[in-house]
Design a protein around this motif. Structure first.
Motif, PDB file in Angstrom:
ATOM      1  N   LEU A  37      73.165  68.193  64.196  1.00  8.14           N
ATOM      2  CA  LEU A  37      72.965  66.976  63.403  1.00  8.14           C
ATOM      3  C   LEU A  37      74.162  66.730  62.477  1.00  8.14           C
ATOM      4  CD1 LEU A  37      71.045  64.661  62.890  1.00  8.14           C
ATOM      5  CD2 LEU A  37      69.856  66.080  61.218  1.00  8.14           C
ATOM      6  N   ARG A  38      74.886  67.765  62.144  1.00  4.46           N
ATOM      7  CA  ARG A  38      76.082  67.608  61.310  1.00  4.46           C
ATOM      8  C   ARG A  38      77.099  66.674  61.975  1.00  4.46           C
ATOM      9  NH1 ARG A  38      77.223  71.607  57.037  1.00  4.46           N
ATOM     10  NH2 ARG A  38      78.554  69.854  56.575  1.00  4.46           N
ATOM     11  N   GLY A  39      76.999  66.509  63.275  1.00  4.15           N
ATOM     12  CA  GLY A  39      77.906  65.616  63.994  1.00  4.15           C
ATOM     13  C   GLY A  39      77.813  64.173  63.539  1.00  4.15           C
ATOM     14  N   ILE A  40      76.715  63.814  62.927  1.00  8.10           N
ATOM     15  CA  ILE A  40      76.528  62.433  62.478  1.00  8.10           C
ATOM     16  C   ILE A  40      77.404  62.126  61.258  1.00  8.10           C
ATOM     17  CG2 ILE A  40      74.581  62.669  60.854  1.00  8.10           C
ATOM     18  CD1 ILE A  40      74.796  60.137  63.698  1.00  8.10           C
ATOM     19  N   GLU A  41      77.878  63.173  60.585  1.00  6.71           N
ATOM     20  CA  GLU A  41      78.706  62.978  59.391  1.00  6.71           C
ATOM     21  C   GLU A  41      79.957  62.156  59.682  1.00  6.71           C
ATOM     22  OE1 GLU A  41      79.426  66.957  58.070  1.00  6.71           O
ATOM     23  OE2 GLU A  41      77.501  67.072  57.024  1.00  6.71           O
ATOM     24  N   ARG A  42      80.496  62.270  60.873  1.00  9.12           N
ATOM     25  CA  ARG A  42      81.728  61.534  61.178  1.00  9.12           C
ATOM     26  C   ARG A  42      81.510  60.028  61.240  1.00  9.12           C
ATOM     27  NH1 ARG A  42      80.822  64.304  66.281  1.00  9.12           N
ATOM     28  NH2 ARG A  42      80.331  62.803  67.886  1.00  9.12           N
ATOM     29  N   PHE A  43      80.254  59.586  61.238  1.00  8.73           N
ATOM     30  CA  PHE A  43      79.957  58.153  61.266  1.00  8.73           C
ATOM     31  C   PHE A  43      79.610  57.600  59.880  1.00  8.73           C
ATOM     32  CE2 PHE A  43      79.100  59.775  65.488  1.00  8.73           C
ATOM     33  CZ  PHE A  43      79.834  58.891  66.259  1.00  8.73           C
ATOM     34  N   ALA A  44      79.650  58.440  58.862  1.00  8.58           N
ATOM     35  CA  ALA A  44      79.249  58.031  57.512  1.00  8.58           C
ATOM     36  C   ALA A  44      80.056  56.838  56.998  1.00  8.58           C
ATOM     37  CB  ALA A  44      79.366  59.203  56.547  1.00  8.58           C
ATOM     38  N   ALA A  45      81.309  56.756  57.333  1.00 10.01           N
ATOM     39  CA  ALA A  45      82.150  55.652  56.849  1.00 10.01           C
ATOM     40  C   ALA A  45      82.218  54.485  57.834  1.00 10.01           C
ATOM     41  CB  ALA A  45      83.561  56.171  56.561  1.00 10.01           C
ATOM     42  N   ASP A  46      81.553  54.592  58.958  1.00 10.50           N
ATOM     43  CA  ASP A  46      81.563  53.557  59.992  1.00 10.50           C
ATOM     44  C   ASP A  46      80.653  52.410  59.556  1.00 10.50           C
ATOM     45  OD1 ASP A  46      80.552  52.070  62.287  1.00 10.50           O
ATOM     46  OD2 ASP A  46      81.567  53.557  63.535  1.00 10.50           O
ATOM     47  N   LEU A  47      81.236  51.257  59.313  1.00 10.16           N
ATOM     48  CA  LEU A  47      80.466  50.132  58.778  1.00 10.16           C
ATOM     49  C   LEU A  47      79.365  49.660  59.725  1.00 10.16           C
ATOM     50  CD1 LEU A  47      83.264  48.035  57.042  1.00 10.16           C
ATOM     51  CD2 LEU A  47      81.635  49.647  56.013  1.00 10.16           C
ATOM     52  N   SER A  48      79.618  49.665  61.021  1.00  8.71           N
ATOM     53  CA  SER A  48      78.577  49.229  61.955  1.00  8.71           C
ATOM     54  C   SER A  48      77.424  50.242  61.975  1.00  8.71           C
ATOM     55  CB  SER A  48      79.141  49.003  63.354  1.00  8.71           C
ATOM     56  OG  SER A  48      79.612  50.202  63.913  1.00  8.71           O
ATOM     57  N   PHE A  49      77.742  51.515  61.865  1.00 13.00           N
ATOM     58  CA  PHE A  49      76.698  52.536  61.796  1.00 13.00           C
ATOM     59  C   PHE A  49      75.879  52.366  60.519  1.00 13.00           C
ATOM     60  CE2 PHE A  49      75.132  56.700  60.457  1.00 13.00           C
ATOM     61  CZ  PHE A  49      74.379  57.043  61.565  1.00 13.00           C
ATOM     62  N   GLN A  50      76.548  52.136  59.404  1.00 12.38           N
ATOM     63  CA  GLN A  50      75.850  51.923  58.129  1.00 12.38           C
ATOM     64  C   GLN A  50      74.912  50.720  58.217  1.00 12.38           C
ATOM     65  OE1 GLN A  50      78.738  51.543  54.998  1.00 12.38           O
ATOM     66  NE2 GLN A  50      79.624  53.556  55.410  1.00 12.38           N
ATOM     67  N   LYS A  51      75.399  49.664  58.825  1.00 14.24           N
ATOM     68  CA  LYS A  51      74.590  48.439  58.964  1.00 14.24           C
ATOM     69  C   LYS A  51      73.334  48.723  59.794  1.00 14.24           C
ATOM     70  CE  LYS A  51      74.836  43.661  60.558  1.00 14.24           C
ATOM     71  NZ  LYS A  51      75.685  42.628  61.158  1.00 14.24           N
ATOM     72  N   GLU A  52      73.506  49.433  60.899  1.00 13.69           N
ATOM     73  CA  GLU A  52      72.366  49.751  61.756  1.00 13.69           C
ATOM     74  C   GLU A  52      71.387  50.679  61.042  1.00 13.69           C
ATOM     75  OE1 GLU A  52      70.116  49.562  65.349  1.00 13.69           O
ATOM     76  OE2 GLU A  52      71.603  48.288  64.371  1.00 13.69           O
ATOM     77  N   TRP A  53      71.904  51.650  60.300  1.00 12.35           N
ATOM     78  CA  TRP A  53      71.071  52.585  59.528  1.00 12.35           C
ATOM     79  C   TRP A  53      70.225  51.793  58.515  1.00 12.35           C
ATOM     80  CZ3 TRP A  53      71.224  58.055  59.747  1.00 12.35           C
ATOM     81  CH2 TRP A  53      70.511  58.718  58.746  1.00 12.35           C
ATOM     82  N   ARG A  54      70.885  50.869  57.799  1.00  7.53           N
ATOM     83  CA  ARG A  54      70.159  50.051  56.808  1.00  7.53           C
ATOM     84  C   ARG A  54      69.120  49.156  57.474  1.00  7.53           C
ATOM     85  NH1 ARG A  54      75.333  49.656  54.650  1.00  7.53           N
ATOM     86  NH2 ARG A  54      75.595  47.575  55.506  1.00  7.53           N
ATOM     87  N   ARG A  55      69.460  48.597  58.642  1.00  6.41           N
ATOM     88  CA  ARG A  55      68.504  47.753  59.360  1.00  6.41           C
ATOM     89  C   ARG A  55      67.261  48.561  59.717  1.00  6.41           C
ATOM     90  NH1 ARG A  55      66.598  47.020  64.122  1.00  6.41           N
ATOM     91  NH2 ARG A  55      68.006  48.490  65.137  1.00  6.41           N
ATOM     92  N   ILE A  56      67.446  49.743  60.228  1.00  8.92           N
ATOM     93  CA  ILE A  56      66.325  50.611  60.597  1.00  8.92           C
ATOM     94  C   ILE A  56      65.510  50.956  59.359  1.00  8.92           C
ATOM     95  CG2 ILE A  56      65.739  52.940  61.389  1.00  8.92           C
ATOM     96  CD1 ILE A  56      68.113  52.626  63.397  1.00  8.92           C
ATOM     97  N   LYS A  57      66.185  51.289  58.271  1.00  8.52           N
ATOM     98  CA  LYS A  57      65.487  51.628  57.026  1.00  8.52           C
ATOM     99  C   LYS A  57      64.632  50.447  56.554  1.00  8.52           C
ATOM    100  CE  LYS A  57      66.412  53.336  52.399  1.00  8.52           C
ATOM    101  NZ  LYS A  57      67.414  53.794  51.447  1.00  8.52           N
ATOM    102  N   SER A  58      65.197  49.248  56.627  1.00  6.46           N
ATOM    103  CA  SER A  58      64.470  48.049  56.215  1.00  6.46           C
ATOM    104  C   SER A  58      63.262  47.786  57.118  1.00  6.46           C
ATOM    105  CB  SER A  58      65.408  46.846  56.230  1.00  6.46           C
ATOM    106  OG  SER A  58      64.717  45.671  55.907  1.00  6.46           O
ATOM    107  N   GLU A  59      63.471  47.907  58.428  1.00  8.93           N
ATOM    108  CA  GLU A  59      62.357  47.707  59.366  1.00  8.93           C
ATOM    109  C   GLU A  59      61.247  48.722  59.125  1.00  8.93           C
ATOM    110  OE1 GLU A  59      63.693  47.782  63.412  1.00  8.93           O
ATOM    111  OE2 GLU A  59      64.817  45.923  63.186  1.00  8.93           O
ATOM    112  N   ASN A  60      61.626  49.944  58.869  1.00  9.82           N
ATOM    113  CA  ASN A  60      60.608  50.977  58.611  1.00  9.82           C
ATOM    114  C   ASN A  60      59.800  50.678  57.359  1.00  9.82           C
ATOM    115  OD1 ASN A  60      61.209  52.454  60.903  1.00  9.82           O
ATOM    116  ND2 ASN A  60      62.581  53.860  59.846  1.00  9.82           N
ATOM    117  N   LYS A  61      60.469  50.149  56.342  1.00  5.95           N
ATOM    118  CA  LYS A  61      59.756  49.776  55.117  1.00  5.95           C
ATOM    119  C   LYS A  61      58.782  48.626  55.393  1.00  5.95           C
ATOM    120  CE  LYS A  61      63.009  51.273  51.638  1.00  5.95           C
ATOM    121  NZ  LYS A  61      63.839  50.878  50.503  1.00  5.95           N
ATOM    122  N   GLN A  62      59.197  47.668  56.207  1.00  5.44           N
ATOM    123  CA  GLN A  62      58.336  46.539  56.539  1.00  5.44           C
ATOM    124  C   GLN A  62      57.144  46.989  57.388  1.00  5.44           C
ATOM    125  OE1 GLN A  62      60.793  43.572  58.378  1.00  5.44           O
ATOM    126  NE2 GLN A  62      62.047  43.312  56.545  1.00  5.44           N
TER     127      GLN A  62
END
Length: 66
Positions: A37-62
């Motif tokens: 799972l540490r492999g995901i760290e290399r995507f921390a600064a990737d803006l498209s990854f961040q956007k998708e992560w936030r979208r999922i977080k928002s959908e989960n809250k809804q």
């Protein structure tokens, strides 16, 4: 100390959208080996990854019954 079964199972079962996003970036090996799972760290600064992560977080809250 844990072998990571509980954390992996928790993420996979409770958050399938996040699990799919993670797997799309680093493969499914993290589901068997939590260290991968540490492999995901290399995507921390990737803006498209961040956007998708936030979208999922928002959908989960809804989708949450609270």
């Amino acid at each position: 100390m844990t072998n990571g079964v509980t954390p992996r199972r928790f993420v996979v079962v409770s958050n399938p959208k996040l699990s799919r996003l993670i797997s799309s970036k680093i493969g499914e090996g993290w589901m068997k080996n939590l260290q991968e799972l540490r492999g995901i760290e290399r995507f921390a600064a990737d803006l498209s990854f961040q956007k998708e992560w936030r979208r999922i977080k928002s959908e989960n809250k809804q989708d949450s019954p609270h």
